[in-house]
Structures are given as structure tokens and as C-alpha cells.
Design a protein around this motif. Structure first.
Motif, PDB file in Angstrom:
ATOM      1  N   LEU A 101       0.844  -1.198   0.000  1.00 54.09           N
ATOM      2  CA  LEU A 101       0.000   0.000   0.000  1.00 54.09           C
ATOM      3  C   LEU A 101       0.876   1.243   0.000  1.00 54.09           C
ATOM      4  O   LEU A 101       1.977   1.249   0.546  1.00 54.09           O
ATOM      5  N   THR A 102       0.367   2.285  -0.608  1.00 49.32           N
ATOM      6  CA  THR A 102       1.080   3.561  -0.669  1.00 49.32           C
ATOM      7  C   THR A 102       0.391   4.563   0.243  1.00 49.32           C
ATOM      8  O   THR A 102      -0.844   4.720   0.185  1.00 49.32           O
ATOM      9  N   THR A 137      -3.426  10.184   1.828  1.00 50.95           N
ATOM     10  CA  THR A 137      -4.085   9.249   0.918  1.00 50.95           C
ATOM     11  C   THR A 137      -3.494   7.863   1.119  1.00 50.95           C
ATOM     12  O   THR A 137      -2.270   7.693   1.092  1.00 50.95           O
ATOM     13  N   GLY A 165      -3.784   3.832  -0.198  1.00 50.65           N
ATOM     14  CA  GLY A 165      -4.328   2.957  -1.235  1.00 50.65           C
ATOM     15  C   GLY A 165      -3.221   2.246  -1.986  1.00 50.65           C
ATOM     16  O   GLY A 165      -2.048   2.310  -1.601  1.00 50.65           O
ATOM     17  N   THR A 166      -3.540   1.559  -3.039  1.00 54.85           N
ATOM     18  CA  THR A 166      -4.878   1.470  -3.602  1.00 54.85           C
ATOM     19  C   THR A 166      -5.518   0.149  -3.150  1.00 54.85           C
ATOM     20  O   THR A 166      -4.852  -0.873  -3.036  1.00 54.85           O
ATOM     21  N   LYS A 173     -13.522   8.825  -0.269  1.00 50.98           N
ATOM     22  CA  LYS A 173     -13.096   7.768  -1.175  1.00 50.98           C
ATOM     23  C   LYS A 173     -12.865   8.360  -2.563  1.00 50.98           C
ATOM     24  O   LYS A 173     -13.650   9.191  -3.038  1.00 50.98           O
ATOM     25  N   THR A 174     -11.784   7.926  -3.184  1.00 51.70           N
ATOM     26  CA  THR A 174     -11.517   8.262  -4.581  1.00 51.70           C
ATOM     27  C   THR A 174     -11.617   6.980  -5.386  1.00 51.70           C
ATOM     28  O   THR A 174     -10.837   6.047  -5.175  1.00 51.70           O
ATOM     29  N   SER A 193     -11.225   0.137  -8.388  1.00 52.61           N
ATOM     30  CA  SER A 193     -10.366   0.273  -7.210  1.00 52.61           C
ATOM     31  C   SER A 193     -10.544   1.661  -6.599  1.00 52.61           C
ATOM     32  O   SER A 193     -11.151   2.562  -7.203  1.00 52.61           O
ATOM     33  N   LYS A 194      -9.989   1.845  -5.402  1.00 56.80           N
ATOM     34  CA  LYS A 194     -10.236   3.104  -4.706  1.00 56.80           C
ATOM     35  C   LYS A 194      -9.119   3.406  -3.721  1.00 56.80           C
ATOM     36  O   LYS A 194      -8.387   2.516  -3.272  1.00 56.80           O
ATOM     37  N   ASP A 195      -8.966   4.681  -3.428  1.00 60.66           N
ATOM     38  CA  ASP A 195      -8.097   5.175  -2.370  1.00 60.66           C
ATOM     39  C   ASP A 195      -8.963   5.796  -1.285  1.00 60.66           C
ATOM     40  O   ASP A 195     -10.091   6.245  -1.539  1.00 60.66           O
ATOM     41  N   TYR A 196      -8.423   5.815  -0.065  1.00 64.15           N
ATOM     42  CA  TYR A 196      -9.088   6.517   1.031  1.00 64.15           C
ATOM     43  C   TYR A 196      -8.252   7.738   1.412  1.00 64.15           C
ATOM     44  O   TYR A 196      -7.012   7.670   1.459  1.00 64.15           O
TER      45      TYR A 196
END
Length: 843
Positions: A353-354, A369, A371-372, A403-404, A410-413
Motif C-alpha cells: 500500500l502507498t 491518501t 491505497g490502492t 473515497k476516490t 479500485s479506490k483510495d481513502y
């Protein structure tokens, strides 16, 4: 809600959004309109499958000859009832009724289906009478009703006999198929050293050998209803899935010869793929003499990654739902169609995860941020400073989550929180920079498996907003003072003077003043203190300085230094008393770091200081002693002396302080008085309070008294006891404490018997074998009024009755007299009872 007809199967697909945050139940409706709620046992017995596909999409599949389907020639109809509720008790459920029909097409003489939760075999027409299962140790016959009760699915049509067997049925056997031939074929395809597991073990099949007996007119006939489905046969080599299926198994080929391939087709999600479509996806389908092999690159189109958790670690597995249809002819059955549905899942791989810090410094918002994540993951709570909060509750603590979403699902928080939130740690970095640290643990939940994992998030943002404390220093003639105005970085900084922590207890001990009102810290230190630095002497006064350091409360690193320097009047060091007594204090200068204050002397080197500290030496002497010189003029008489320090072996003073006391020879003082002749002395009664204490000390230095919690004190015979009697109130220098009588008893009562006198009229008891020793009391930091204290030493003893030693406690008592030092006593109590020269003084 999607609907598909796939050969002998009907599929209904529900998207994840449809049942998100809902509880579902499936029921099938029979031809009478009765809804039968599905559970695992009924589903595998009746030909239904409920499974998840592609990021939590829900899939319902029904066999053409399922228990509740309605058959009309070559069309089968299935009616399903889906209930969705926000609670597990299914209250307030929304009901959806879906009826769908599919045309099956031409039946093969024998059809074998390997579904996810059951095996199915369909063969020619009949009216079933009983089933016989062939097992290695025996044959077991079951009537239809008994077979149904055992969980087997049975069905007939005008042209078909169906037997459906759950994988968990009692008569299911695990058999190894094609170990030798299969290994040879696969070795030729994929190199033998890469698939040793298949060579060693072959392919395991879940199999049932059975025969169905049915009645036809006046005859009883039998049909072979064996079925076998591969359980394994999957290997993973160099990011490639290798699925190997034997083409012919002995169990399905009993009594048959002349095998001939008719068709081998494969696909994904029950959709057949052409050779061109397979090539575009880099699938490889191989049809050899004895085996069929599929090679699927991990991550290829048709499959999908789903989130997985192993030992609390976040990762992923690649999942693909393959199916294989193999048709062949033989001399027994004619055409056989074997359909295998195989869901393949690769081993767990940890996913990286990044965490990206996107903080907005101008808006003072920390933004991170993370994710992903795949679509099957949801953020459920945050742990902040040890407290776990749901996402909505975290908003009340200033934590906002967003959420993106990306095109592929897929999504990032994104986590946002103000810099000034209480949970954000603020730390001074140096210069005008502060570090803001966000430390939060995010907890996630996977769907539909409900696995959980956490992601710790620690990010630091450097902001140029530090306000350092500043100070103002001054002196008031007696003290050096610093007033420090707090900044925004020193909440946990501690004040130190010469590496000595300035705690409230320490300031009280040294008579310093320390006050903090939240915005200002004020420190006041007396001029003559052990932590004051003396820099030089001058006619204008003594230059003294106080250095204060603020240190980090955790690392004790120096953060800020302040100092104040002032000149004090020489009169602070010297007192010329009217009776010819001089009290002078010499101070140690910074430039003379090796100076030993105990070696400071006057002109007469026999005159040594009466009080010594690390930085001061105090002398008290008469002007007619210690080598003091005297000069006269018409108005004054002047006395001079020098305070000197000689380094060992050197007669040149390294330190010299000259002082002068001047007295007026003639001085006129107007005194107003009235004379009353022959008035008798009178005594005026009054009221007041006197506080006197008797303490026992641990050693001769009289620095550490026994505390109340340490009594009774245990001592050995002839061990020294150090007593101190002190007048606590009033603190009047005109009063003196005089010892009268002191005695010991074996009870708290003053008058109890036996008792032994220690002092009589202020003197030692001459009958005592170990006489009392008196200790001189001198001026010190603790003793401001020496005349208010008396000290003496007694050897430990015990009472004896006859020849018996009384093992009892001793209690000591003293009576005292408080006298005036300003006038001659007019009674018999105040004169000293013993000549001080006759006292035995301690060394």
C-alpha cells in the motif's frame, strides 16, 4: 439484476450495489407457489448454487432439472424469491420475485456436470425404483425415498433420469486418476521438473459409482449413473495457472471401448471462448492424447483480483471461474458430455500500500491518501490515541474520510484532520519549525468474507509556525529574576539551572520562587545562592548572573537558554554591627573554578570561615581580631581587613577582597524618655503561643531527622542517639531556648516509673556512665537562628529490674526555658545553670 441461459444452467446475477449493507435470503418457488428457502444442504441436493463473483457480485445458478423447475418440452422455468433486509433477523425485508425460462436444446445420451457444490449425471428415460452405490468394500442399495433423505437429488422427465450428488455425500470417494499416463503427457507439455506435484500424485477426483434400477412394463432395467469430478489438478508456475484434466477415467468408462473425441471447449464464467479470444487473452488450451490442459497467465482478462488477509496482513488472490466441456463417443453410451465448472484461486500474495502525505499547509489541514484498495474493501473504523471509533464517530474528533474511485473499480481513502486537533502530536524541530505527526490506525473489512486487517498510518508535516519563548530579566536588589513568556512549542519543556531541574520541591528547598500562570513563567533566585554565578568585583558592586536552560521534557535536549546579570551593592556581602562584630561573605568567582571556599582566610590565617558552601564562605569576628587594622581621623574610626585565598604552595593570593567598616567617633542621638521614680517592677500577663519540638536525627550532621512513619526506631546498646530541641515559634531573634531537664521513661507518661535523668538543670547527669555530649549549633541554610536550637548526644541504654533486662520501648522528654537575650535576667530560671566551658562539647 442480470439473467443468462447457459446450456443446462440458468444464472441470475445481482450487482454488489444492490445488496450492499443488506442481508439476503434466497427461496425457490415450486409449481404450487410454495417458496422453499435455500440452505447449503438443499442447494446441493436440488441443483442450486449461490456464489460470489467479481468483487462481491452475487450469482445464483439453477440446473435445468433442479427440484423446483417447471419443464415444458425443451424449456425449463425457474422462479426465485430474493429477500433483502437491513437486519439479520430479516425484518422489514424487501421481496423481489424473478421468474426466468431457458431453452435447453438437444440432450446428449449421457451428461455429466461438475458444479461448485454438487455433481450431476443425466441419462435416458426411466421410472426410478432404486439406486445401488458401488463401493470398494460393498454395494449399498437405497430406495428412492431413502436416497432423497440421505441428501441425493433424483429427478425424471419423459426422456431423462437425473442423479445429483453433493460433494459431502457419504458414498463419495476420492480417487487418483491417470498418474502414469498423465505425468508423461504433462511432462511433454510443461517440463517435468516444474510440475512434480502432478507426477507424484496424479489428479484427485471426487467420484461416485452407482447404478439406477428402473421399471419398464414387466421388466426391471439398470442404467450406469457413475459421475466423477476433478478436485485438484491445479498448479502455479512462473505466474501461470496450469489446470490439468484427464480426458478419460476408468470410473466413467466401465464396459466402454472405441473412445473418440468429439469436442473440447473451454471458457470463463460459463461463456465459451473461441480460439481467437483465447489467444488475445494469452490463454493456452491443449488437447492431447490423454489430458486436457489450460494455461492462464495470472492477472489475465476474465479473472479478477480479490482482497485476502493472511496473519493480519493485507494481500490479494487472483480468481478465475473456468469451465471445460469435453464431449466424446464410445460404444456403450454413444455421446457423453462432461461439463466441469472450476473456480481457481491463486495463493495469497501480500499487497503493498502507498501512503501519501498531501497536507495543505496554508489551510492547516493534514491530508493523507492510503491505497490502492480493491472494490471489495471498506474502511470501518479508526483507532486514535488508543480509542477505536467508527468512521461517523471519528468525524466528531475532526477526522474526515473520503473515497476516490477509479475506472477499474479500485479506490483510495483520504483521511483529513486539522493540524490543531488534540490527537495531532506537535514537536519543535529547531529554528522556527514544528513537526505535526498524524498517528492513526485504519481498520478495513473485506466483502463478502468479512476478514479484517489494519493499516497503521504515521505521517509528519513540517510547518514554519514555531513561536519560541522569550524572556525579560531584572534584579530587585535582593534577587535575580527572569520572566519567560511562553511560546507555542514549550508546553513540555522543563526549566534547569546549571543542569539542575527547577522543580517545585527543589525551589522550596533552596528558597527560590517559581510561578507559572500558563502564559508566563517567573523565576526568582536570591543573590547569595548556590546556583548564582559571580563574575567580578568592582567599586560599583558585584556582578552576578543567573543562567536558565529550557530542556525537552522527554529527551532533555537543550532547547532555549536565558540569563540575567546585575550588579549588587557590596553591602550585600558585609555587615558592620554596632557592637564591633563584622559578618562578611566572600563569594567564589567564575574565573577561579578551582577555588576551595573552605580554604579562604582573613589576614590572620587562623581565622577561618564559620559557614562554607560551594560558592560562599562567611566570616563572623570582632574588629579587634583576625589581623584587622584600625585608622582614626577626626570623625571616624575605620577598620580594614582582607579576605584571601592562597593556592597550595603559593604565598601570593589568588583571591583578595578588601573590606572596610567605619564607625563615627562622636555621634549625638536625641532620646526622649520619661522618668518615674521608685516604681516597683510589675509583670504584665499576656497570651501567646510557643512551639517547641524534640527530634531524633540519624547521624551527627543533624541533616536527616527520623520521620513519624519510621518510629519506633530500633537501636543497639551504646549506639549514639542525636537529639535536637528547637523553638519553632515565635521566630524572634531576641529569644533563646535553654534546656532545663531531660529524662527517659518506658512509657509515654512523663511521670511513669522507672525513669532516668539525662540532663539536670541543663547539665549532664554525673551518675551516668556514658555522659551526655552537647553539640554546638552554627548558622546554616537550615538554621537561621542558632540560639533557638540545642543539640546533645546520648548513648542507647535500657532499663533493668534486678537481673532482668526490660525489653521495652524508651520515651525521651525535655523541659525548656525561653529567655530574652536583650536584658539581664531578673529571676533564677534564665541564667545558664552550667558553665558552658564545663560542658563536654562534641568534636
Amino acid at each position: 439484476m442480470g439473467l443468462e441461459c447457459l446450456g443446462s444452467l440458468l444464472r441470475i446475477t445481482l450487482s454488489a450495489e444492490y445488496f450492499e449493507d443488506k442481508y439476503l435470503s434466497f427461496s425457490v418457488v415450486d409449481q404450487s407457489g410454495v417458496a422453499w428457502e435455500l440452505d447449503e444442504a438443499m442447494a446441493s441436493q436440488c441443483g442450486y448454487t449461490v456464489t460470489y463473483s467479481n468483487w462481491s457480485n452475487l450469482e445464483f445458478r439453477a440446473s435445468a432439472l433442479s427440484c423446483h423447475s417447471r419443464l415444458d418440452k425443451d424449456v425449463f422455468t425457474v422462479t426465485v424469491e430474493i429477500r433483502a433486509s437491513p437486519t439479520p433477523d430479516m425484518r422489514n425485508a424487501t421481496t423481489h420475485l424473478k421468474s426466468a425460462s431457458c431453452r435447453y436444446g438437444l440432450w446428449s445420451p449421457r451428461e455429466l456436470v461438475c458444479e461448485r457444490n454438487y455433481m450431476e449425471t443425466k441419462t435416458g428415460e426411466a421410472s426410478i425404483w432404486q439406486i445401488v452405490f458401488h463401493q470398494p468394500e460393498e454395494k449399498k442399495a437405497l430406495l428412492v425415498r431413502d436416497a432423497w433423505s440421505a441428501g441425493y437429488g433424483l429427478n425424471t422427465t419423459d426422456t431423462r433420469v437425473l442423479l445429483r450428488i453433493p460433494y459431502t455425500a457419504a458414498q463419495v470417494q476420492l480417487v487418483q486418476v491417470g498418474m502414469l499416463v498423465l505425468a508423461q503427457q504433462v511432462a511433454r507439455l510443461f517440463r517435468s521438473n516444474q510440475i512434480s506435484s502432478l507426477q507424484d500424485q496424479g489428479i484427485t477426483f471426487s467420484a461416485v459409482r452407482s447404478s439406477i434400477f428402473y421399471k419398464q412394463r414387466w421388466m426391471i432395467l439398470m442404467v450406469d449413473t457413475a459421475v466423477a469430478c476433478p478436485v485438484d489438478g491445479v498448479d502455479y508456475v512462473n505466474k501461470t495457472i496450469i489446470w490439468t484434466v484427464p480426458k478419460y477415467t476408468q470410473l466413467l468408462s466401465v464396459g466402454a471401448t472405441g473412445f473418440k473425441d468429439v469436442l473440447v471447449e473451454a471458457g470463463v464464467d460459463l461463456h465459451k471462448l473461441t480460439a481467437k479470444e483465447m489467444a488475445s487473452r494469452k490463454y493456452v488450451l491443449s488437447n492431447d492424447l490423454n489430458v486436457i490442459t489450460m494455461k492462464i497467465p495470472v492477472g489475465a482478462e476474465g479473472g479478477y483480483y480479490k482482497t485476502s488477509v493472511s496473519d493480519g496482513q493485507h494481500g490479494a488472490k487472483y480468481t478465475i471461474n473456468l469451465f471445460l466441456e469435453h464431449q466424446w463417443k464410445d460404444n456403450k453410451w454413444g455421446l457423453t458430455k462432461h461439463t466441469i465448472i472450476k473456480e481457481i484461486e491463486t495463493p495469497f500474495e501480500q499487497a503493498e500500500l502507498t501512503i501519501t502525505n498531501n497536507s495543505n499547509l496554508s489551510a492547516r489541514i493534514m491530508s493523507v491518501t492510503v491505497g490502492t484498495f480493491l472494490p471489495d474493501v471498506d474502511l470501518v473504523n479508526l483507532t486514535i490515541e488508543g480509542t477505536t471509533l467508527t468512521v461517523p464517530k471519528a468525524v466528531q474528533h475532526g477526522y474526515l474520510t473520503y473515497k476516490t474511485r477509479y475506472v477499474n473499480g479500485s479506490k483510495d481513502y483520504i483521511i483529513q484532520v486539522p493540524f490543531d486537533a488534540p490527537s495531532i502530536k506537535k514537536e519543535y524541530m529547531g529554528a522556527d519549525m514544528r513537526a505535526y505527526t498524524l498517528n492513526v490506525t485504519l481498520a478495513f473489512l473485506t466483502h463478502p468474507t468479512s476478514e479484517t486487517f489494519t493499516v497503521p498510518v504515521i505521517t509528519v508535516s513540517a510547518v514554519k509556525d514555531a513561536v519560541l519563548p522569550r524572556a525579560r530579566g531584572f534584579c530587585d536588589g535582593k534577587n535575580l529574576r527572569l520572566i519567560i513568556t511562553h511560546g507555542n512549542v514549550d508546553q513540555n519543556w522543563l526549566p534547569f539551572i546549571s543542569d539542575w531541574p527547577l522543580t517545585p520541591e527543589a525551589t522550596e528547598k533552596y528558597n527560590y520562587s517559581l510561578m507559572d500562570n500558563g502564559t508566563h513563567l517567573e523565576i526568582s533566585v536570591p543573590f547569595l545562592s548556590s546556583h548564582v554565578h559571580y563574575e567580578d568585583f568592582h567599586v560599583s558592586g558585584i556582578k552576578a548572573s543567573l543562567h536558565l536552560t529550557l530542556k525537552d521534557g522527554i529527551t532533555l535536549a537543550n532547547r532555549r537558554d536565558f540569563s540575567v546579570s546585575c550588579r549588587f551593592s557590596p553591602s550585600e556581602l558585609i555587615k558592620c554591627l554596632p557592637n564591633g562584630t563584622v559578618v562578611i561573605t566572600a563569594v567564589k568567582l567564575v574565573r577561579l573554578a578551582d577555588l576551595n571556599t573552605s580554604l579562604i582566610v582573613l589576614r590572620d590565617r587562623q581565622c577561618k570561615p564559620s559557614l562554607v558552601t560551594e560558592k560562599t564562605a562567611t566570616f563572623k569576628f570582632n574588629v579587634n581580631t583576625c589581623g584587622t587594622s584600625r585608622k582614626f581621623n577626626s570623625t571616624t574610626m575605620t577598620y580594614e581587613n582582607d579576605v584571601l585565598y592562597f593556592r597550595p604552595g603559593n604565598n601570593t593570593p589568588a583571591y583578595q577582597l578588601k573590606f572596610v567598616c567605619s564607625y563615627a567617633i562622636k555621634q549625638t542621638v536625641d532620646v526622649h524618655y520619661e522618668s518615674k521614680k521608685n516604681l516597683p517592677p510589675i509583670i504584665k500577663p499576656g497570651f501567646g503561643s510557643l512551639r517547641v519540638s524534640l527530634k531524633l536525627f540519624k547521624e551527627k550532621s543533624y541533616s536527616d531527622p527520623y520521620q513519624e512513619s519510621e518510629y519506633p526506631v530500633v537501636k543497639y546498646l551504646r549506639e549514639s542517639l542525636y537529639f535536637e530541641v528547637e523553638l519553632l515559634q515565635p521566630e524572634d531573634p531576641r529569644l533563646e531556648l535553654v534546656l532545663d531537664d531531660c529524662w527517659a521513661t518506658n512509657s509515654q507518661s512523663l511521670d511513669s516509673i522507672p525513669q532516668w535523668p539525662i540532663l539536670i538543670n541543663g547539665c549532664e547527669n554525673s551518675e551516668d556512665s556514658y555522659r551526655t555530649i552537647f553539640h554546638e549549633v552554627n548558622y546554616s541554610l537550615r538554621v537561621k537562628l542558632p540560639q533557638h536550637l540545642k543539640r546533645f548526644e546520648v548513648k542507647m541504654f535500657t532499663f533493668v529490674r534486678g537481673n532482668t533486662v526490660l525489653q521495652e520501648q524508651l520515651y525521651f522528654h525535655c523541659s525548656v526555658v525561653i529567655c530574652s537575650t536583650m536584658q539581664q535576667p531578673s529571676d533564677t530560671l534564665c541564667p545558664r545553670r552550667c558553665n558552658p566551658g564545663k560542658h563536654r562539647l562534641g568534636e
